[in-house]
Motif scaffolding. Structure first.
Motif, PDB file in Angstrom:
ATOM      1  N   GLU A  86       0.825  -1.211   0.000  1.00 29.86           N
ATOM      2  CA  GLU A  86       0.000   0.000   0.000  1.00 29.86           C
ATOM      3  C   GLU A  86       0.860   1.263   0.000  1.00 29.86           C
ATOM      4  OE1 GLU A  86      -4.232  -0.783   2.081  1.00 29.86           O
ATOM      5  OE2 GLU A  86      -2.523  -0.971   3.438  1.00 29.86           O
ATOM      6  N   ALA A  87       1.967   1.227   0.730  1.00 32.32           N
ATOM      7  CA  ALA A  87       2.861   2.386   0.770  1.00 32.32           C
ATOM      8  C   ALA A  87       3.540   2.616  -0.574  1.00 32.32           C
ATOM      9  CB  ALA A  87       3.908   2.200   1.867  1.00 32.32           C
ATOM     10  N   ALA A  88       3.796   1.535  -1.298  1.00 35.43           N
ATOM     11  CA  ALA A  88       4.518   1.642  -2.565  1.00 35.43           C
ATOM     12  C   ALA A  88       3.620   1.978  -3.737  1.00 35.43           C
ATOM     13  CB  ALA A  88       5.250   0.328  -2.851  1.00 35.43           C
ATOM     14  N   SER A  89       2.345   1.600  -3.638  1.00 32.78           N
ATOM     15  CA  SER A  89       1.473   1.721  -4.813  1.00 32.78           C
ATOM     16  C   SER A  89       0.048   2.042  -4.388  1.00 32.78           C
ATOM     17  CB  SER A  89       1.498   0.411  -5.612  1.00 32.78           C
ATOM     18  OG  SER A  89       0.567   0.434  -6.663  1.00 32.78           O
ATOM     19  N   LYS A  90      -0.339   3.294  -4.585  1.00 35.91           N
ATOM     20  CA  LYS A  90      -1.699   3.698  -4.218  1.00 35.91           C
ATOM     21  C   LYS A  90      -2.742   3.088  -5.142  1.00 35.91           C
ATOM     22  CE  LYS A  90      -0.039   6.240  -0.946  1.00 35.91           C
ATOM     23  NZ  LYS A  90      -0.066   5.718   0.440  1.00 35.91           N
ATOM     24  N   GLU A  91      -2.337   2.734  -6.364  1.00 33.62           N
ATOM     25  CA  GLU A  91      -3.323   2.203  -7.307  1.00 33.62           C
ATOM     26  C   GLU A  91      -3.573   0.704  -7.131  1.00 33.62           C
ATOM     27  OE1 GLU A  91       0.510   2.145  -9.927  1.00 33.62           O
ATOM     28  OE2 GLU A  91      -0.230   3.118  -8.103  1.00 33.62           O
ATOM     29  N   THR A  92      -2.693   0.009  -6.419  1.00 35.99           N
ATOM     30  CA  THR A  92      -2.862  -1.429  -6.231  1.00 35.99           C
ATOM     31  C   THR A  92      -4.010  -1.715  -5.272  1.00 35.99           C
ATOM     32  OG1 THR A  92      -0.545  -1.914  -6.711  1.00 35.99           O
ATOM     33  CG2 THR A  92      -1.757  -3.550  -5.426  1.00 35.99           C
ATOM     34  N   ILE A  93      -4.877  -2.612  -5.685  1.00 40.17           N
ATOM     35  CA  ILE A  93      -6.032  -3.005  -4.884  1.00 40.17           C
ATOM     36  C   ILE A  93      -5.705  -4.294  -4.138  1.00 40.17           C
ATOM     37  CG2 ILE A  93      -8.461  -3.705  -4.967  1.00 40.17           C
ATOM     38  CD1 ILE A  93      -8.558  -2.157  -7.701  1.00 40.17           C
ATOM     39  N   THR A 149       9.475  -8.597   3.536  1.00 38.86           N
ATOM     40  CA  THR A 149      10.045  -7.275   3.257  1.00 38.86           C
ATOM     41  C   THR A 149      10.883  -7.301   1.981  1.00 38.86           C
ATOM     42  OG1 THR A 149      11.890  -7.733   4.769  1.00 38.86           O
ATOM     43  CG2 THR A 149      10.011  -6.529   5.664  1.00 38.86           C
ATOM     44  N   ARG A 150      11.602  -8.404   1.743  1.00 40.69           N
ATOM     45  CA  ARG A 150      12.339  -8.547   0.485  1.00 40.69           C
ATOM     46  C   ARG A 150      11.375  -8.579  -0.698  1.00 40.69           C
ATOM     47  NH1 ARG A 150      16.108 -13.480   0.012  1.00 40.69           N
ATOM     48  NH2 ARG A 150      16.128 -12.676  -2.118  1.00 40.69           N
ATOM     49  N   PHE A 151      10.257  -9.287  -0.529  1.00 35.48           N
ATOM     50  CA  PHE A 151       9.265  -9.326  -1.605  1.00 35.48           C
ATOM     51  C   PHE A 151       8.786  -7.918  -1.932  1.00 35.48           C
ATOM     52  CE2 PHE A 151       4.857  -9.014  -2.888  1.00 35.48           C
ATOM     53  CZ  PHE A 151       4.848  -9.785  -4.031  1.00 35.48           C
ATOM     54  N   VAL A 152       8.409  -7.155  -0.901  1.00 33.32           N
ATOM     55  CA  VAL A 152       7.900  -5.803  -1.132  1.00 33.32           C
ATOM     56  C   VAL A 152       8.948  -4.947  -1.837  1.00 33.32           C
ATOM     57  CG1 VAL A 152       7.128  -3.667  -0.031  1.00 33.32           C
ATOM     58  CG2 VAL A 152       6.248  -5.878   0.764  1.00 33.32           C
ATOM     59  N   ASP A 153      10.191  -5.035  -1.404  1.00 30.57           N
ATOM     60  CA  ASP A 153      11.257  -4.235  -2.026  1.00 30.57           C
ATOM     61  C   ASP A 153      11.423  -4.576  -3.505  1.00 30.57           C
ATOM     62  OD1 ASP A 153      11.736  -2.958   0.363  1.00 30.57           O
ATOM     63  OD2 ASP A 153      13.482  -4.197   0.901  1.00 30.57           O
ATOM     64  N   VAL A 154      11.483  -5.881  -3.803  1.00 34.48           N
ATOM     65  CA  VAL A 154      11.702  -6.306  -5.194  1.00 34.48           C
ATOM     66  C   VAL A 154      10.474  -6.000  -6.040  1.00 34.48           C
ATOM     67  CG1 VAL A 154      12.130  -8.287  -6.698  1.00 34.48           C
ATOM     68  CG2 VAL A 154      13.388  -8.062  -4.535  1.00 34.48           C
ATOM     69  N   TRP A 155       9.294  -6.281  -5.508  1.00 36.55           N
ATOM     70  CA  TRP A 155       8.051  -6.011  -6.248  1.00 36.55           C
ATOM     71  C   TRP A 155       7.928  -4.518  -6.557  1.00 36.55           C
ATOM     72  CZ3 TRP A 155       3.607  -3.155  -5.174  1.00 36.55           C
ATOM     73  CH2 TRP A 155       2.493  -3.413  -5.984  1.00 36.55           C
ATOM     74  N   THR A 156       8.272  -3.682  -5.587  1.00 38.13           N
ATOM     75  CA  THR A 156       8.220  -2.230  -5.800  1.00 38.13           C
ATOM     76  C   THR A 156       9.192  -1.796  -6.896  1.00 38.13           C
ATOM     77  OG1 THR A 156       7.604  -1.871  -3.487  1.00 38.13           O
ATOM     78  CG2 THR A 156       8.487   0.017  -4.679  1.00 38.13           C
ATOM     79  N   ASP A 157      10.374  -2.374  -6.891  1.00 38.97           N
ATOM     80  CA  ASP A 157      11.353  -2.067  -7.931  1.00 38.97           C
ATOM     81  C   ASP A 157      10.829  -2.464  -9.309  1.00 38.97           C
ATOM     82  OD1 ASP A 157      14.171  -1.406  -8.833  1.00 38.97           O
ATOM     83  OD2 ASP A 157      14.064  -3.525  -9.411  1.00 38.97           O
ATOM     84  N   LYS A 158      10.213  -3.644  -9.406  1.00 44.19           N
ATOM     85  CA  LYS A 158       9.646  -4.092 -10.688  1.00 44.19           C
ATOM     86  C   LYS A 158       8.502  -3.183 -11.115  1.00 44.19           C
ATOM     87  CE  LYS A 158      12.357  -7.703 -10.784  1.00 44.19           C
ATOM     88  NZ  LYS A 158      13.517  -7.760 -11.706  1.00 44.19           N
ATOM     89  N   LEU A 159       7.689  -2.749 -10.143  1.00 41.55           N
ATOM     90  CA  LEU A 159       6.583  -1.852 -10.463  1.00 41.55           C
ATOM     91  C   LEU A 159       7.098  -0.515 -11.003  1.00 41.55           C
ATOM     92  CD1 LEU A 159       3.615  -0.945 -10.437  1.00 41.55           C
ATOM     93  CD2 LEU A 159       3.898  -0.399  -8.002  1.00 41.55           C
ATOM     94  N   ASN A 160       8.118   0.024 -10.368  1.00 42.83           N
ATOM     95  CA  ASN A 160       8.675   1.295 -10.823  1.00 42.83           C
ATOM     96  C   ASN A 160       9.246   1.187 -12.233  1.00 42.83           C
ATOM     97  OD1 ASN A 160       7.980   2.615  -8.444  1.00 42.83           O
ATOM     98  ND2 ASN A 160       9.941   2.184  -7.454  1.00 42.83           N
ATOM     99  N   LYS A 161       9.874   0.062 -12.528  1.00 39.88           N
ATOM    100  CA  LYS A 161      10.395  -0.145 -13.882  1.00 39.88           C
ATOM    101  C   LYS A 161       9.254  -0.272 -14.887  1.00 39.88           C
ATOM    102  CE  LYS A 161      14.789  -2.191 -12.420  1.00 39.88           C
ATOM    103  NZ  LYS A 161      15.606  -3.416 -12.327  1.00 39.88           N
ATOM    104  N   HIS A 162       8.184  -0.942 -14.478  1.00 38.98           N
ATOM    105  CA  HIS A 162       7.002  -1.038 -15.358  1.00 38.98           C
ATOM    106  C   HIS A 162       6.425   0.343 -15.622  1.00 38.98           C
ATOM    107  CE1 HIS A 162       3.055  -2.155 -16.883  1.00 38.98           C
ATOM    108  NE2 HIS A 162       2.506  -1.428 -15.913  1.00 38.98           N
TER     109      HIS A 162
END
Length: 359
Positions: free
Chosen positions: A253-260, A341-354
């Motif tokens: 939620e902190a990384a992506s406001k649009e994610t449901i 926490t590793r998942f959130v970090d990596v997922w956030t990085d992938k989201l930012n690249k997307h």
């Protein structure tokens, strides 16, 4: 770094208790239908597991029929004696949908011999659906009523309290590999006075309900696994898993406001997060996270590797495009706070690249 497994709703790692029970069973040579000593030894392993399953799901041992898995168990719905029409909840697993003769929005009132089939906990969202209360001896379903109720408890067993006896169901299905047993073995729980034709005919094994020599090794592993799973439930292991899921969801939620976070405000099993990010295909997310060392999925694992828009999410009101943009993260007792926490970090990085590529 080592891979992180976050797909427990697809299959859970084999428990050490199950492995030990299976190794022991490998040395038992007899056929459980044979009357000699070796046969009785094999039969004892099967009956021990039957008692373990019955204790875990709150039924009588005579109501436990071993099968090759929940899908075979669900084939009881194709039995003419369980009703002319099978009414399937929109969010039910494909194993139930494949047996349906009509879906809930196609009901006709006052039809004879209905069976209602539904999941207790959804495999994709984790959302718990409580069965309806009986009215005048029948299960109310929209404008119709059902004579029998089958519950898919596959994702619920060992994760939330459940008892076949108090649920009021006539049948239930489960499979061993969801709670740390081996793949290829499951059970049909069926009320002992319910008259149905056998799942398969032949030698009359499993109290005449499912012929064929029992998978003694798999059954022994399933029994040991479900007993261990219930110990975990009673000791509060899944409370810890729920805390990990909440940490993961807070990070997303902190990384992506649009994610449901699908089903966040509903009652859920404690390990499951369904993350829907419009515009970012679930299939793409799964592949990206796999390459980064994380095992997650884009929905049920029982669709022969097919990736498509989630029928469950569309039934919940999401359009087809958005329903194709969800992933499921399902945790287990062996996962740690570092994992999430590793998942959130990596997922956030992938989201930012997307986002950068889509800009």
């Amino acid at each position: 770094m080592s891979r992180i497994y976050l797909d427990h709703n697809a299959t859970a790692p084999l428990r050490t208790e199950a492995r030990a029970a299976m190794i022991e069973a490998m040395d038992v040579v007899g056929n459980p239908s044979s009357v000699h000593g070796e046969g009785r030894a094999a039969k004892a392993l099967v009956e021990r597991a039957r008692a373990q399953v019955a204790e875990a799901v709150g039924c009588n041992p005579a109501e436990v029929v071993f099968t090759s898995g929940a899908t075979e168990a669900a084939s009881v719905l194709g039995n003419p004696k369980t009703g002319v029409d099978v009414l399937v909840d929109q969010s039910a697993h494909d194993a139930l949908w494949a047996q349906s003769s009509m879906y809930l929005w196609e009901l006709k009132p006052n039809g004879p011999g209905h069976t209602l089939a539904m999941g207790l906990a959804n495999s994709e969202t984790g959302v718990i659906t409580r069965p309806p209360e009986k009215v005048e001896g029948q299960w109310p379903v929209g404008r119709a009523a059902a004579d029998w109720l089958l519950l898919d408890i596959t994702q619920a067993v060992g994760r939330i309290p459940f008892a076949f006896s108090w649920a009021g169901a006539d049948m239930a299905i489960l499979t061993g590999h969801k709670f740390g047993g081996p793949k290829g073995v499951g059970a049909l729980i069926i009320r002992d006075n319910l008259d149905t034709d056998p799942l398969s005919v032949g030698g009359g094994q499993e109290m005449g309900r499912r012929s064929g020599t029992e998978n003694v090794i798999g059954i022994a592993g399933m029994g040991a696994a479900i007993e261990a799973a219930m110990r975990d439930l009673e000791s509060g292991v899944w409370d810890h898993v729920e805390k990990l899921r909440n940490i993961l969801e807070t990070g997303v939620e902190a990384a992506s406001k649009e994610t449901i976070l699908v089903g966040k405000d509903e009652a859920r099993i404690p390990n499951t997060s369904c993350l829907l990010t419009p515009g970012w295909k679930g299939e793409t997310q799964v592949m990206a996270m796999d390459l980064a060392g994380f095992a997650v999925s884009a929905g049920s694992a029982c669709s022969s590797g097919k990736v498509k828009a989630s029928r469950v999410l569309m039934a919940m009101g999401y359009n087809e495009a958005d329903a194709a943009c969800a992933i499921r993260v399902s945790l287990g007792p062996e996962n740690t706070e570092e994992d999430v926490t590793r998942f959130v970090d990596v997922w956030t990085d992938k989201l930012n690249k997307h986002r950068a590529r889509s800009a």
